[in-house]
Design a protein around this motif. Structure first.
Motif, PDB file in Angstrom:
ATOM      1  N   ALA A 256       0.825  -1.208   0.000  1.00 31.46           N
ATOM      2  CA  ALA A 256       0.000   0.000   0.000  1.00 31.46           C
ATOM      3  C   ALA A 256       0.860   1.260   0.000  1.00 31.46           C
ATOM      4  CB  ALA A 256      -0.935  -0.003   1.203  1.00 31.46           C
TER       5      ALA A 256
ATOM      6  N   ASP B 296       2.684   1.866  -3.377  1.00 28.74           N
ATOM      7  CA  ASP B 296       1.863   1.992  -4.591  1.00 28.74           C
ATOM      8  C   ASP B 296       2.051   3.317  -5.335  1.00 28.74           C
ATOM      9  OD1 ASP B 296      -0.284   1.131  -6.448  1.00 28.74           O
ATOM     10  OD2 ASP B 296      -1.337   2.802  -5.509  1.00 28.74           O
TER      11      ASP B 296
ATOM     12  N   SER C 172      -5.479   2.859 -13.489  1.00 31.93           N
ATOM     13  CA  SER C 172      -4.887   1.726 -12.796  1.00 31.93           C
ATOM     14  C   SER C 172      -5.284   1.854 -11.328  1.00 31.93           C
ATOM     15  CB  SER C 172      -3.367   1.764 -12.957  1.00 31.93           C
ATOM     16  OG  SER C 172      -2.779   0.764 -12.178  1.00 31.93           O
ATOM     17  N   PHE C 173      -6.284   1.077 -10.967  1.00 30.45           N
ATOM     18  CA  PHE C 173      -6.785   1.165  -9.594  1.00 30.45           C
ATOM     19  C   PHE C 173      -5.941   0.312  -8.674  1.00 30.45           C
ATOM     20  CE2 PHE C 173     -10.539   1.627 -12.310  1.00 30.45           C
ATOM     21  CZ  PHE C 173     -10.957   2.877 -11.895  1.00 30.45           C
ATOM     22  N   PHE C 174      -5.859   0.710  -7.432  1.00 27.66           N
ATOM     23  CA  PHE C 174      -5.155  -0.118  -6.469  1.00 27.66           C
ATOM     24  C   PHE C 174      -6.040  -0.364  -5.261  1.00 27.66           C
ATOM     25  CE2 PHE C 174      -2.585  -0.600  -2.648  1.00 27.66           C
ATOM     26  CZ  PHE C 174      -1.791  -1.673  -3.010  1.00 27.66           C
ATOM     27  N   ILE C 175      -6.258  -1.630  -4.977  1.00 27.51           N
ATOM     28  CA  ILE C 175      -6.972  -1.977  -3.754  1.00 27.51           C
ATOM     29  C   ILE C 175      -6.284  -3.191  -3.157  1.00 27.51           C
ATOM     30  CG2 ILE C 175      -8.722  -3.239  -5.112  1.00 27.51           C
ATOM     31  CD1 ILE C 175     -10.668  -2.551  -2.718  1.00 27.51           C
ATOM     32  N   MET C 176      -5.998  -3.101  -1.879  1.00 30.56           N
ATOM     33  CA  MET C 176      -5.284  -4.197  -1.231  1.00 30.56           C
ATOM     34  C   MET C 176      -5.922  -4.425   0.123  1.00 30.56           C
ATOM     35  SD  MET C 176      -2.299  -5.913  -1.720  1.00 30.56           S
ATOM     36  CE  MET C 176      -1.550  -7.184  -0.739  1.00 30.56           C
ATOM     37  N   GLU C 177      -6.298  -5.652   0.387  1.00 28.20           N
ATOM     38  CA  GLU C 177      -6.845  -5.926   1.711  1.00 28.20           C
ATOM     39  C   GLU C 177      -5.716  -5.866   2.733  1.00 28.20           C
ATOM     40  OE1 GLU C 177      -9.134  -9.503   2.248  1.00 28.20           O
ATOM     41  OE2 GLU C 177      -9.629  -8.908   4.307  1.00 28.20           O
ATOM     42  N   LEU C 178      -5.966  -5.184   3.836  1.00 25.16           N
ATOM     43  CA  LEU C 178      -4.990  -5.155   4.916  1.00 25.16           C
ATOM     44  C   LEU C 178      -5.405  -6.218   5.925  1.00 25.16           C
ATOM     45  CD1 LEU C 178      -4.621  -1.290   5.436  1.00 25.16           C
ATOM     46  CD2 LEU C 178      -3.250  -2.801   3.995  1.00 25.16           C
TER      47      LEU C 178
ATOM     48  N   MET D  88     -13.812  -3.875 -12.511  1.00 22.49           N
ATOM     49  CA  MET D  88     -13.475  -3.300 -11.208  1.00 22.49           C
ATOM     50  C   MET D  88     -14.743  -3.147 -10.374  1.00 22.49           C
ATOM     51  SD  MET D  88     -10.730  -2.277  -9.675  1.00 22.49           S
ATOM     52  CE  MET D  88     -10.998  -2.365  -7.929  1.00 22.49           C
TER      53      MET D  88
ATOM     54  N   PHE E 239     -15.697  -6.405  -9.081  1.00 15.25           N
ATOM     55  CA  PHE E 239     -14.800  -6.853  -8.020  1.00 15.25           C
ATOM     56  C   PHE E 239     -15.178  -6.201  -6.685  1.00 15.25           C
ATOM     57  CE2 PHE E 239     -10.735  -6.460  -5.658  1.00 15.25           C
ATOM     58  CZ  PHE E 239     -10.476  -7.808  -5.507  1.00 15.25           C
TER      59      PHE E 239
ATOM     60  N   GLY F 211     -13.804  -6.374   6.432  1.00  7.40           N
ATOM     61  CA  GLY F 211     -12.420  -6.311   5.998  1.00  7.40           C
ATOM     62  C   GLY F 211     -11.934  -4.880   5.860  1.00  7.40           C
ATOM     63  N   ARG F 212     -10.623  -4.690   6.004  1.00  6.69           N
ATOM     64  CA  ARG F 212     -10.021  -3.368   5.831  1.00  6.69           C
ATOM     65  C   ARG F 212      -9.232  -3.369   4.528  1.00  6.69           C
ATOM     66  NH1 ARG F 212     -11.241  -3.076  10.916  1.00  6.69           N
ATOM     67  NH2 ARG F 212     -10.971  -1.165  12.117  1.00  6.69           N
ATOM     68  N   TYR F 213      -9.397  -2.300   3.767  1.00  8.14           N
ATOM     69  CA  TYR F 213      -8.728  -2.236   2.468  1.00  8.14           C
ATOM     70  C   TYR F 213      -8.036  -0.904   2.310  1.00  8.14           C
ATOM     71  CZ  TYR F 213     -11.982  -6.045   1.543  1.00  8.14           C
ATOM     72  OH  TYR F 213     -12.688  -7.210   1.625  1.00  8.14           O
ATOM     73  N   ASN F 214      -6.880  -0.954   1.652  1.00  5.53           N
ATOM     74  CA  ASN F 214      -6.228   0.280   1.289  1.00  5.53           C
ATOM     75  C   ASN F 214      -6.646   0.603  -0.139  1.00  5.53           C
ATOM     76  OD1 ASN F 214      -3.876   1.906   0.043  1.00  5.53           O
ATOM     77  ND2 ASN F 214      -3.500   1.998   2.228  1.00  5.53           N
ATOM     78  N   LEU F 215      -7.171   1.806  -0.364  1.00  9.23           N
ATOM     79  CA  LEU F 215      -7.612   2.194  -1.704  1.00  9.23           C
ATOM     80  C   LEU F 215      -6.836   3.416  -2.148  1.00  9.23           C
ATOM     81  CD1 LEU F 215     -10.485   1.599   0.154  1.00  9.23           C
ATOM     82  CD2 LEU F 215     -11.271   1.376  -2.173  1.00  9.23           C
ATOM     83  N   ASP F 216      -6.413   3.436  -3.403  1.00 10.77           N
ATOM     84  CA  ASP F 216      -5.694   4.605  -3.888  1.00 10.77           C
ATOM     85  C   ASP F 216      -6.682   5.717  -4.232  1.00 10.77           C
ATOM     86  OD1 ASP F 216      -6.844   3.678  -6.186  1.00 10.77           O
ATOM     87  OD2 ASP F 216      -5.011   3.626  -7.375  1.00 10.77           O
TER      88      ASP F 216
ATOM     89  N   MET G 253      -7.505   7.124  -7.046  1.00 10.69           N
ATOM     90  CA  MET G 253      -8.384   6.929  -8.192  1.00 10.69           C
ATOM     91  C   MET G 253      -9.621   6.114  -7.817  1.00 10.69           C
ATOM     92  SD  MET G 253      -7.196   5.753 -11.932  1.00 10.69           S
ATOM     93  CE  MET G 253      -5.783   6.795 -11.963  1.00 10.69           C
ATOM     94  N   LEU G 254      -9.387   5.103  -7.002  1.00 12.54           N
ATOM     95  CA  LEU G 254     -10.508   4.261  -6.606  1.00 12.54           C
ATOM     96  C   LEU G 254     -11.378   4.977  -5.565  1.00 12.54           C
ATOM     97  CD1 LEU G 254     -11.614   1.569  -7.341  1.00 12.54           C
ATOM     98  CD2 LEU G 254     -10.211   0.494  -5.603  1.00 12.54           C
TER      99      LEU G 254
END
Lengths: 674, 71
Positions: free
Chosen positions: A322, A325, A427-433, B24, B27, B56-61, B63-64
């Motif tokens: 994260a 990124d 370009s999306f970024f999503i990552m579960e923590l 997306m 998803f 759940g915990r998510y990190n989003l940039d 753009m998202l």
């Protein structure tokens, strides 16, 4: 009988698989560790003497794949007809997991739900009524804790799955008969499915701590994902890992180990006292010496693997991904590219495979291409050897090697971005923590021993064979006469390696011995050390008492005839040229494109060459006041690389425009008619 | 407003997902992030945030985050 293990990412499938089969497949506390399917038979103590194969699959959120590794799972459960499915459900995230569960229940294959990580839910005082859940889903539900050795619920669960094989369950929720091409109808249907899941969760789950409440872990995460503090922490953590493994604890253990290797070598030489010189040279110097030189560095590699395993287990990797990124995005990669890079410090092959979790094809291929610039575990002996022989064991050599590898990744990414004519694309970024977890020393130890075993096996097979071949090729000439002292350049090895050595003159190490070592390095990078040991007759590189080379660093340095500048050039050449053949094979299967594969090999070759060229020439200019030998030919070679890159870039972009310019054809036809 | 404008610690409802990328959107849906569902931002920076979706915990940039409209 085959039982497939399916469930959401990071629900603990591989941990359960390892517990049931006794394997030690890679586990980690983030989503996307497993990127391919694996199978092995379940221990008899669980199956009551029946032959049952467990199939571990990559995590998936649903039957419709988003990333390539998710596709492997849906494809498998759809087409491979397993006899039963164990659906691993992360009990701490029931509401999301059951969506996939209801889809699996529709396949007509018996499903058993394993409510995994039950220890976490009980710690958080979340109550889940497993019986009620089983009733609602119309399938058996077991609470499991795969990380416990006893009372983990695994035996009951797997027995049930075996007994259900071949039976049918009635799905609690069936997708209505809709037109699957109608997006709105599919959406509405999925929504209904989620409503169904939400209703079940509301009935079976009682939470004391609501997920949305801010906890102290959130405060830690806020710091770790902060663009400044987070990157500083990451740099510090990695520096600590390298320092402990390669400058402090690793060498300390290595010293101790090398003592044994040396006495073993002495013993072998003693035993061979009365045998022909050729046999003793082959056995004592070639085999024991060469392999021993590689094994001597094993402690450095083991300590590193142990520390990386701890990092992977605690949940830090997702945070690193994260925080990195935004930086990676700037050069046309994504935060997900960080994970292959960190895994790559251990071995390039799993690193290349880990690229599957990257959704965008261009980003994925670019990461595959660049990730091996980070020195892998097999390169540690090479770094340690050169740091010890030429830089008095200075720890900055290893730090610089990794840091420079990272710089090359960034530069390479920028280059690929330019060549492929990368246009602005979302370009999306999503990552579960994932939830933080105290890393298990037991798992880290097991993972370390597993990697150490692989390292020793490699040393005892590939490296042993290579060293023997090198030793033989060096001992004989083409007429199979033993090469006489002083006429070493007539040996088979010398005559094969000399043409390559000529190419390396501009880099400052154009002698056949060094060329031969670099070439054997493509078979396995440890070979660089093994071959150097054999061709120079140097063995057991690290001393028992001091962190210096046997007989003083100068002996090694003098024998090789390298200055510190050319030594650094040679080290970096070996670090940043293409990885071993096995890793190139992995690149081939991940990239699925010959163009990209050759592009990758070409890029890596020219990078290694250019870096070594620049270090040698400018280093010599700086230390001796003039350019080194072969400046002009080297410059021509580098210019050729540049021209090749520009030409490839032009061709790719032309093709790119063709592909995207929908009007071009129209214009052409208009032109023709006019 | 979008996710980055949210007050941290407060639970909102997702109003619209507008990523212009069907896969997306789908998803996010599977994670439980779709119209009408609750979402909470637990921490945010200039260009990213950490949000709670379901459990759940998510990190989003950025753009998202900008593509998730909440109310």
């Amino acid at each position: 009988m085959r039982i497939a293990f399916a469930g959401n990412p990071n629900s603990g499938k591989t941990t359960m698989y390892n517990a049931l089969t006794g394997r030690s497949e890679k586990v980690g506390n983030w989503g996307g560790v497993t990127v391919g399917s694996k199978e092995y038979h379940i221990k008899k103590e669980y199956t009551g003497d029946r032959e049952v194969i467990a199939v571990d699959l990559p995590g998936a959120y649903s039957m419709s794949p988003f990333t390539p590794e998710e596709g492997i799972t849906s494809e498998y459960v759809r087409t491979a007809n397993p006899d039963a499915i164990v659906n691993i459900v992360d009990a701490s995230n029931l509401s999301r997991s059951l969506f996939f569960t209801t889809q699996l229940l529709e396949l007509g294959i018996p499903v058993v739900v394993a409510l995994n990580k039950s220890d976490i839910t009980s710690k958080e005082e979340t109550e889940i009524d497993a019986d009620k859940l089983a009733e609602k889903l119309n399938c058996p539900v077991y609470k499991t804790v795969s990380i416990e050795d006893k009372n983990n619920g695994l035996k009951e669960m797997i027995e049930k799955a075996i007994s259900l094989a071949g039976t049918m369950q009635k799905a609690p929720y069936m997708q209505a008969d809709i037109d699957l091409h109608d997006k709105n109808a599919v959406d509405a249907e999925d929504r209904k499915r989620y409503d169904f899941v939400n209703k079940i969760v509301a009935e079976v789950e009682k939470r004391k701590v609501l997920s949305a409440e801010t906890t102290k872990h959130d405060k830690i995460d806020a710091v770790l994902t902060n663009p400044i503090a987070g990157i500083l922490v990451f740099a510090l953590v990695m520096w600590f890992v390298f320092w402990v493994s390669q400058a402090w604890l690793g060498p300390m253990i290595a010293d101790w180990l090398v003592g044994y290797i040396e006495s073993f070598q002495g013993w072998v030489a003693g035993q061979l006292e009365n045998s022909p010189a050729i046999v003793s040279a082959l056995l004592a110097d070639g085999i024991v010496g060469g392999v021993g030189a590689v094994v001597g560095f094993l402690p450095l590699v083991m300590v590193m693997y142990f520390l990386i395993a701890l990092l992977e287990d605690c949940g830090y990797m997702a945070r690193v991904s994260a925080v990195m990124d935004p930086i990676f995005k700037r050069v046309g990669l994504s935060g997900k590219s960080v994970i292959p890079v960190v895994i790559g410090t251990g071995c390039g092959i799993p690193a290349i495979m880990a690229c599957r979790t990257i959704r965008d094809e261009r980003e994925r291929r670019a990461t595959t291409m660049l990730t091996t610039f980070i020195p892998c575990g097999a390169k540690i002996p090479v770094i340690a050897l050169f740091a010890g022989a030429f830089f008095a064991g200075a720890s900055w050599v290893s730090t610089l090697s990794y840091f420079f590898g990272l710089v090359l990744i960034f530069l390479g990414a920028l280059l690929i971005k330019a060549i492929t004519g990368y246009k602005y694309r979302k370009s999306f970024f999503i990552m579960e923590l994932p939830k933080w977890k105290t890393p298990s020393l037991k798992f880290a130890f097991r993972s370390m021993m597993e990697r150490a075993r692989a390292y020793i096996i490699k040393a005892a097979t590939i490296i042993l064979v290579c060293n023997t071949v090198v030793q033989v090729m060096q001992t004989f000439d083409w007429h199979f006469h033993v090469v006489e002292e002083g006429a070493e350049s007539t040996s088979i090895l010398a005559s094969i390696a000399t043409p390559f050595a000529v190419l390396l003159i501009p880099l400052g190490f154009g002698v056949w011995q060094l060329a031969a070592a670099a070439i054997t390095g493509f078979i396995a990078k440890e070979n660089v050390v093994g071959t150097l040991a054999v061709v120079y007759g140097l063995t057991a590189f690290i001393d028992v008492d001091e962190l210096e080379m046997v007989g003083g660093a100068n002996t090694v340095a003098m024998t090789m005839g390298l200055t510190s500048v050319t030594a650094l050039a040679y080290l970096f050449f070996n670090l940043y040229t293409p990885p071993c053949f096995a890793a190139i094979g992995a690149m081939n299967s991940e990239m699925k494109s010959k163009g990209w594969l050759w592009g990758a090999i070409g890029l890596q070759l020219s990078t290694g060459y250019t870096v070594a060229f620049l270090i040698n020439q400018f280093g010599t200019l700086f230390t001796e006041g003039h350019f080194a030998a072969g400046f002009v030919p080297g410059l021509i070679a580098v210019a050729c690389f540049v021209v090749a890159i520009v030409l490839i870039g032009k061709r790719v972009r032309a093709h790119f425009d063709e592909q995207y310019d929908l009007h071009r054809k129209l214009k052409k036809t208009e032109g023709a008619t006019a | 407003m979008t996710l980055l404008e949210a007050e941290t610690g407060k639970t909102y409802k997702v109003k619209e997902i507008a990523t212009d990328d069907e896969d997306m959107n789908a998803f996010l849906f599977r994670l439980g992030c779709y119209e009408g569902e609750p979402i909470t931002v637990v921490s945010k920076k200039k260009n990213s945030c950490i949000a709670v979706i379901k459990d759940g915990r998510y990190n989003l940039d950025k753009m998202l985050s900008d593509a998730i409209v909440i109310e």
